[in-house]
Design an enzyme around this catalytic site. Structure first.
Site, mmCIF file in Angstrom:
data_model
loop_
_atom_site.group_PDB
_atom_site.id
_atom_site.type_symbol
_atom_site.label_atom_id
_atom_site.label_comp_id
_atom_site.label_asym_id
_atom_site.label_seq_id
_atom_site.Cartn_x
_atom_site.Cartn_y
_atom_site.Cartn_z
ATOM 1 N N CYS A 2 27.852 30.792 56.454
ATOM 2 C CA CYS A 2 29.103 30.050 57.595
ATOM 3 C C CYS A 2 30.036 29.219 56.789
ATOM 4 O O CYS A 2 30.062 29.401 56.137
ATOM 5 C CB CYS A 2 28.324 28.922 58.620
ATOM 6 S SG CYS A 2 27.093 29.795 59.402
ATOM 7 N N ARG A 28 32.504 34.912 52.439
ATOM 8 C CA ARG A 28 31.134 34.013 52.873
ATOM 9 C C ARG A 28 29.908 34.875 53.680
ATOM 10 O O ARG A 28 29.129 34.422 53.251
ATOM 11 C CB ARG A 28 31.351 32.620 53.168
ATOM 12 C CG ARG A 28 32.226 31.759 52.549
ATOM 13 C CD ARG A 28 32.197 30.661 52.897
ATOM 14 N NE ARG A 28 30.839 30.057 52.700
ATOM 15 C CZ ARG A 28 30.609 28.819 51.528
ATOM 16 N NH1 ARG A 28 31.506 28.907 50.472
ATOM 17 N NH2 ARG A 28 29.469 28.514 51.950
ATOM 18 N N TRP A 80 27.254 32.873 60.799
ATOM 19 C CA TRP A 80 26.721 33.886 60.100
ATOM 20 C C TRP A 80 24.847 33.414 61.369
ATOM 21 O O TRP A 80 24.578 32.195 60.685
ATOM 22 C CB TRP A 80 26.058 34.059 58.740
ATOM 23 C CG TRP A 80 25.504 34.598 57.517
ATOM 24 C CD1 TRP A 80 26.069 35.898 57.640
ATOM 25 C CD2 TRP A 80 24.177 34.418 57.125
ATOM 26 N NE1 TRP A 80 24.645 36.602 57.082
ATOM 27 C CE2 TRP A 80 23.715 36.185 56.625
ATOM 28 C CE3 TRP A 80 22.680 33.653 57.895
ATOM 29 C CZ2 TRP A 80 22.415 35.835 56.499
ATOM 30 C CZ3 TRP A 80 21.274 33.953 57.544
ATOM 31 C CH2 TRP A 80 21.440 35.047 56.645
ATOM 32 N N ASN A 106 27.662 23.912 59.986
ATOM 33 C CA ASN A 106 27.381 25.023 59.391
ATOM 34 C C ASN A 106 25.855 24.113 58.705
ATOM 35 O O ASN A 106 25.779 22.690 59.124
ATOM 36 C CB ASN A 106 27.884 24.319 57.808
ATOM 37 C CG ASN A 106 29.145 26.035 57.384
ATOM 38 O OD1 ASN A 106 29.379 26.390 58.833
ATOM 39 N ND2 ASN A 106 30.225 25.662 57.120
ATOM 40 N N GLY A 107 25.011 24.813 58.996
ATOM 41 C CA GLY A 107 23.700 24.266 58.336
ATOM 42 C C GLY A 107 22.743 24.714 59.320
ATOM 43 O O GLY A 107 22.942 25.335 60.184
ATOM 44 N N GLU A 487 19.755 43.095 37.179
ATOM 45 C CA GLU A 487 20.969 42.647 37.854
ATOM 46 C C GLU A 487 21.422 44.103 38.042
ATOM 47 O O GLU A 487 22.106 43.838 38.362
ATOM 48 C CB GLU A 487 21.679 41.431 36.726
ATOM 49 C CG GLU A 487 23.020 41.532 37.208
ATOM 50 C CD GLU A 487 23.127 40.652 38.209
ATOM 51 O OE1 GLU A 487 22.571 40.366 39.038
ATOM 52 O OE2 GLU A 487 24.258 40.640 38.810
ATOM 53 N N LYS A 491 23.150 44.883 41.799
ATOM 54 C CA LYS A 491 24.485 45.622 41.915
ATOM 55 C C LYS A 491 25.019 46.483 42.560
ATOM 56 O O LYS A 491 26.165 46.591 43.768
ATOM 57 C CB LYS A 491 25.233 45.517 40.715
ATOM 58 C CG LYS A 491 25.865 44.295 40.244
ATOM 59 C CD LYS A 491 26.739 43.013 40.629
ATOM 60 C CE LYS A 491 25.858 42.417 41.224
ATOM 61 N NZ LYS A 491 25.620 40.687 41.227
ATOM 62 N N GLU A 494 23.576 45.330 46.393
ATOM 63 C CA GLU A 494 24.270 45.064 47.352
ATOM 64 C C GLU A 494 26.128 45.849 47.532
ATOM 65 O O GLU A 494 25.897 45.392 49.196
ATOM 66 C CB GLU A 494 24.687 43.959 46.276
ATOM 67 C CG GLU A 494 23.545 42.828 46.450
ATOM 68 C CD GLU A 494 24.523 41.613 45.697
ATOM 69 O OE1 GLU A 494 24.005 40.449 45.522
ATOM 70 O OE2 GLU A 494 24.830 41.686 44.096
ATOM 71 N N HIS A 510 3.996 53.069 35.023
ATOM 72 C CA HIS A 510 2.293 51.826 35.652
ATOM 73 C C HIS A 510 2.465 52.755 37.044
ATOM 74 O O HIS A 510 2.159 51.481 38.135
ATOM 75 C CB HIS A 510 2.078 51.317 34.814
ATOM 76 C CG HIS A 510 1.957 50.787 33.888
ATOM 77 N ND1 HIS A 510 1.156 51.733 33.141
ATOM 78 C CD2 HIS A 510 2.594 50.675 32.803
ATOM 79 C CE1 HIS A 510 0.620 50.733 31.753
ATOM 80 N NE2 HIS A 510 1.937 50.556 31.550
ATOM 81 N N LYS A 609 28.009 35.100 50.645
ATOM 82 C CA LYS A 609 27.962 34.115 48.919
ATOM 83 C C LYS A 609 27.381 33.246 48.741
ATOM 84 O O LYS A 609 26.660 33.294 47.593
ATOM 85 C CB LYS A 609 29.724 34.232 49.445
ATOM 86 C CG LYS A 609 30.586 33.588 48.140
ATOM 87 C CD LYS A 609 30.062 34.728 46.912
ATOM 88 C CE LYS A 609 30.551 34.449 44.934
ATOM 89 N NZ LYS A 609 30.241 35.610 44.760
#
Ligand code: G6P
Length: 614
Positions: A2, A28, A80, A106-107, A487, A491, A494, A510, A609
């Site tokens: 947010c 964000r 968000w 926010n929060g 990573e 990427k 995402e 395995h 973000k």
């Protein structure tokens, strides 16, 4: 996540600045947006699901240009969704007191259910499912003529986290902001005051900012800023200058922020390294750590915590500390660490990695570690962020603002900062002067090595064309390259929405090998460092199952190049640097695949973000 923007001016309209502030916060991640504007006739609220562009279109329709001048104070928000669906009703601002008070938040208000039922008993009617609406009504209830005092009274009853901004038609020209666990920055311009949850929404107006601290509540008018603590006593906070300008958060000719940030890495890492290497002593100078040799010598174990890309950087760090400093190290996902009643104490050094410095789980893990008496330090990019402050000591990345949701330059800067930290720690132990001097020279070369990798962007784009249609991919690496495999897979998930998994090269057989076939490319990390021969064996296993293999190989390593279907060649490096150059190549691969698949690269669906909820 947010985002909050607030604006107040003696003469200028708030509409344009609020909308452009929201645009700066789009990176964000959010799913609805809204603004509340104040004028002599009261407060007007406009909300819309979807993008800021849609809110802007609504404003253009409902608020003709000639009317905009009368709104000189306003607040705005990108939401968000947490409590309640991403609908217009649930979007912020939320109103109370018959529409005369509007608030953005926010929060998370953890005790919102109890507060809500208390208010309902007194006849308050709620229209949304959000926790935020409770805050608006609570402040309105306590408003006996002083909006700041009412906000303090309300916030004293709140459990959870908040960054808020509110306006009230009963207090024209005033805006109240407050923070606890969710950032809020006040930009003090010559004529206007801009408030935001992120400094990137402020720098277009001013670089003079006040970072509010937890528990601060501020009254803002065009005349100035008046800051108090929750118990209503005045506090003073210094005005600081942001050390970067608007250019740093614009695309500068690149098609996407992600690409810009990938290409910024040589400069970003030069800034991470600058002034921090001592070639004569073969060590690093990290004054922000504020640790004496005897403190470092007393460390028995390292625990590196983070989430997402930061966790992967931390996993590289584990190898660096163990090999360079001879010290047991582990990398832990911050939420898992926090909730497993971790065994940490005064002999342990906990390093919290966070680009934003605001990730809720990482922050909670920092607090838990502090409570248990561990030595805690932060490794953050955003200056003044909560984790950086609460850790009390640390290393700033100085990589510049990272706008693309998918983290790129922060990863390579984090690994470089961890490498310097491991070097420093190693030199207080058994790493010799000679080895230290050699490593310093290698670290100094990192920016140029990355420039070499960036020259391969077009070659990588061609390889991406061959594989862009794949829906599943595997990334395999061994030892220090295993986190780079994770990573690389992250990427491409995402930004390109390709299902990808990172595996230890040896583990593939395995189970996951059952999924391999012609349609399942495998990216094998084959830098010419210890373990490569074994990974080449794993490549053979993949190819025997007809899986095409893209190899990330060292220049001149003909055997490795011949073992794969497509090779991306990277400059030769020592093992500690290999994950950095490898990661850059994998960032480019993910970017080009995403572009070919027509994805919304800078703001991938569902992602944020900075994840400020647990
Ligand atoms: C979010 C972002 C990731 C990031 C992670 C940790 O999930 O989308 O890109 O790696 O948070 O963020 P931090 O700011 O703590 O590094």
């Amino acid at each position: 996540m947010c985002g909050i923007v607030g604006f107040t001016s003696r003469s200028a309209s708030a509409v344009g600045p609020l909308v452009s502030g929201l645009r700066r916060l789009e990176y964000r991640g959010y799913d609805s947006a809204g603004v509340a504007l104040e004028c002599d006739e009261g407060i007007k609220v406009f909300k819309q699901t979807g993008k800021v562009a849609e809110l802007d279109a609504l404003l253009k329709k409902e608020l003709p240009e000639e009317e905009r001048g009368k709104f000189t104070v306003g607040i705005a928000h990108t939401r968000w969704a947490t409590h309640g669906l991403p609908t217009t009703v649930n979007a912020h601002p939320h109103i109370a007191d018959g529409g005369s008070l509007a608030l953005v938040h926010n929060g998370i208000v953890e005790n919102y259910a109890a507060l809500r039922s208390g208010l309902e008993k007194h006849g308050v009617k709620f229209v949304s499912q959000t926790d935020t609406e409770v805050l608006a009504h609570l402040v309105a209830t306590f408003d006996k003529g002083d909006l700041l005092a009412a906000t303090c009274e309300a916030l004293k009853r709140v459990e959870g986290t908040y960054g808020i901004a509110l306006i009230s038609a009963k207090h024209p020209g005033e805006m109240i902001v407050a923070r606890k666990g969710s950032p809020l920055v006040i930009g003090v311009g010559e004529k206007d005051i801009v408030v935001a949850s992120d400094v990137s929404a402020i720098v277009a107006y001013t670089r003079q900012v006040i970072y509010l601290k937890d528990g601060d509540v501020a009254r803002i008018t065009p005349d100035g800023v008046d800051i108090h603590s929750l118990d209503f006593s005045p506090v003073s906070r210094e005005v600081q200058e942001v050390d970067w300008d608007i250019g740093a958060i614009e695309k500068g000719g690149y098609e996407h922020f992600m690409l810009k940030e990938i290409f910024e890495q040589p400069d970003a890492l030069r800034n991470t390294i600058r002034g921090r290497l001592d070639a004569g002593e073969g060590t690093a100078i990290l004054s922000g750590l504020n640790l004496r040799p005897r403190d470092l010598a007393a460390v028995r174990r390292l625990v590196i915590i983070g989430c997402g890309t930061s966790l992967h950087a931390g996993m590289v760090g584990k190898y660096l500390f163990e090999t360079l400093a001879d010290i047991p190290a582990s990398a832990e996902q911050a939420a898992e660490f926090r909730y497993c009643n971790p065994i940490v104490g005064p002999d342990d050094w906990v390093i919290a990695l966070s680009q934003s410095g605001e990730t809720a789980d990482t922050l909670a893990a920092v607090r838990e570690s502090n409570r248990k008496g561990a030595l805690v330090s932060g490794l953050c990019n955003v200056v003044g962020s909560t984790i950086a402050r609460e850790a009390g000591r640390g290393v700033y990345l100085h990589a510049g603002p990272e706008i693309s949701v998918a983290s790129t330059k922060a990863f390579t800067a984090q690994v470089t900062a961890l490498l310097m930290t491991a070097l420093k720690l190693g030199r207080t132990r058994r790493l010799s002067l000679e080895e230290g001097v050699k490593l310093v020279a290698e670290i100094e070369r990192i920016p140029d090595l990355i420039s070499e990798v960036l020259k391969k962007s077009d070659d990588i784009a061609k390889i991406a064309e061959k594989y862009a249609k794949a829906d599943d991919m595997f990334f395999i690496g061994r030892g220090i390259l295993y986190p780079a495999a994770l990573e690389g897979a992250l990427k491409i998930k995402e930004v390109a929405y390709v299902h990808a998994e990172g595996y230890q090269a040896a583990e593939l057989k395995h189970g996951p090998i059952a999924l391999l076939g012609e349609e399942t490319p495998v990216v094998a990390l084959l830098s010419d460092i210890a373990g490569k021969e074994k990974t080449l064996g794993n490549v053979q296993e993949c190819r025997a199952r007809r899986a095409p293999v893209i190899g990330i190989v060292t220049e001149g390593d003909a055997a490795a190049a011949a073992a794969v279907n497509d090779a991306i060649t990277l400059p030769r490096t020592s093992a500690p640097i290999a994950p950095i150059v490898t990661a850059v190549a994998l960032q480019l691969l993910a970017y080009h695949v995403a572009r070919l698949r027509g994805c919304e690269i800078d703001q991938p669906r569902n992602l944020a973000k900075s994840v400020t909820v647990e």
